[in-house]
Design a protein around this motif. Structure first.
Motif, PDB file in Angstrom:
ATOM      1  N   ASN A 182      42.596  44.213  37.084  1.00 52.21           N
ATOM      2  CA  ASN A 182      42.686  42.685  36.646  1.00 52.21           C
ATOM      3  C   ASN A 182      43.575  41.968  37.518  1.00 52.21           C
ATOM      4  O   ASN A 182      43.530  40.843  37.606  1.00 52.21           O
ATOM      5  N   THR A 183      44.658  42.569  37.896  1.00 52.91           N
ATOM      6  CA  THR A 183      45.527  41.910  38.828  1.00 52.91           C
ATOM      7  C   THR A 183      45.127  41.349  40.245  1.00 52.91           C
ATOM      8  O   THR A 183      45.142  40.487  40.672  1.00 52.91           O
ATOM      9  N   VAL A 184      44.358  42.394  40.572  1.00 49.00           N
ATOM     10  CA  VAL A 184      43.402  42.134  42.022  1.00 49.00           C
ATOM     11  C   VAL A 184      42.425  40.836  41.489  1.00 49.00           C
ATOM     12  O   VAL A 184      42.098  40.087  42.240  1.00 49.00           O
ATOM     13  N   LYS A 185      41.751  41.170  40.462  1.00 51.37           N
ATOM     14  CA  LYS A 185      40.604  40.247  40.119  1.00 51.37           C
ATOM     15  C   LYS A 185      41.109  38.899  40.000  1.00 51.37           C
ATOM     16  O   LYS A 185      40.577  37.882  40.230  1.00 51.37           O
ATOM     17  N   ALA A 186      42.413  38.628  39.850  1.00 50.51           N
ATOM     18  CA  ALA A 186      43.050  37.340  39.522  1.00 50.51           C
ATOM     19  C   ALA A 186      43.197  36.815  40.593  1.00 50.51           C
ATOM     20  O   ALA A 186      43.371  35.616  40.877  1.00 50.51           O
ATOM     21  N   CYS A 187      43.225  37.263  41.895  1.00 46.00           N
ATOM     22  CA  CYS A 187      43.466  36.474  43.235  1.00 46.00           C
ATOM     23  C   CYS A 187      42.368  36.724  44.252  1.00 46.00           C
ATOM     24  O   CYS A 187      42.484  36.161  45.176  1.00 46.00           O
ATOM     25  N   CYS A 188      41.423  37.652  43.913  1.00 45.91           N
ATOM     26  CA  CYS A 188      40.231  37.784  44.749  1.00 45.91           C
ATOM     27  C   CYS A 188      39.025  38.185  44.113  1.00 45.91           C
ATOM     28  O   CYS A 188      39.018  38.617  43.049  1.00 45.91           O
ATOM     29  N   SER A 189      37.910  38.085  44.817  1.00 47.58           N
ATOM     30  CA  SER A 189      36.628  38.548  44.346  1.00 47.58           C
ATOM     31  C   SER A 189      36.602  40.136  44.409  1.00 47.58           C
ATOM     32  O   SER A 189      36.801  40.790  45.365  1.00 47.58           O
ATOM     33  N   ARG A 230      45.190  37.722  53.763  1.00 49.12           N
ATOM     34  CA  ARG A 230      44.790  38.177  52.269  1.00 49.12           C
ATOM     35  C   ARG A 230      43.672  39.009  52.221  1.00 49.12           C
ATOM     36  O   ARG A 230      42.945  38.748  52.940  1.00 49.12           O
ATOM     37  N   ASP A 282      39.942  39.125  50.511  1.00 55.08           N
ATOM     38  CA  ASP A 282      38.964  37.937  50.195  1.00 55.08           C
ATOM     39  C   ASP A 282      38.015  38.709  49.274  1.00 55.08           C
ATOM     40  O   ASP A 282      37.880  38.133  48.157  1.00 55.08           O
TER      41      ASP A 282
END
Length: 134
Positions: free
Chosen positions: A117-124, A83, A85
Motif C-alpha cells: 500500500n505504501t508503494v501503491k500510493a506513489c507509483c503504479s 523514482r 514509475d
C-alpha cells in the motif's frame, strides 16, 4: 507499530543494513554493482517480502495449502525525477488445493500489505497471481 533499522557505510566501499539479528550488505560503487544489491533492488525486495509474507498469512486465514510461492517483480525507473514509475509482479502459487481462491488472495495481498500500500500510493503497481498445480 514502530520500526527501526541501523545502517552504515565505509568510505566508498560497501554498506550494510542491520535489522534485528540480520545484516544485509549492499553495493554503493561500480565495483560491487554486479554482485551486491543496490538500493532500488532492496526496495523491490521489501515489496517482495511483503507480498510473500501475506501469502503465508492468508493461507492460514483462507484455509488453503501450498507447497511454495515464487514471485518475480519488474520495475521501470524514471530519470527526472529519479523514482520508480511502474512496478509489475507475477506471483506463482504451487498448490493442489481446490479451495484456493486466487482472485481473493490477490485482493487481500493488494489491500492489506503494508509495503504494498505504501508503494501503491506513489507509483503504479500491477500484477497477476497464478496457481500452478504441482
Amino acid at each position: 507499530m514502530n520500526y527501526s533499522v541501523n545502517a552504515s557505510i565505509s568510505a566508498i566501499k560497501d554498506a550494510e543494513i542491520h535489522i534485528k539479528d540480520s545484516e544485509i550488505i549492499f553495493g554503493i560503487s561500480p565495483d560491487t554493482e554486479a554482485s551486491l544489491p543496490n538500493p532500488a533492488e532492496l526496495f523491490l525486495g521489501s515489496l517482495s517480502a511483503c507480498i510473500l509474507k501475506n501469502v503465508a498469512r492468508f493461507s492460514v486465514m483462507m484455509k488453503f495449502e501450498y507447497t511454495k510461492a515464487e514471485l518475480t517483480i519488474n520495475a521501470v525507473r524514471l530519470d527526472k525525477p529519479p523514482r520508480m514509475d511502474e512496478i509489475q509482479y507475477e506471483l506463482l502459487i504451487y498448490s493442489q488445493d481446490e479451495s484456493l481462491n486466487i482472485d481473493l488472495l490477490q485482493k487481500n495481498i493488494e489491500k492489506f500489505g503494508t509495503i504494498f500500500n505504501t508503494v501503491k500510493a506513489c507509483c503504479s503497481v500491477t500484477g497477476t497471481v497464478k496457481k500452478i498445480v504441482d
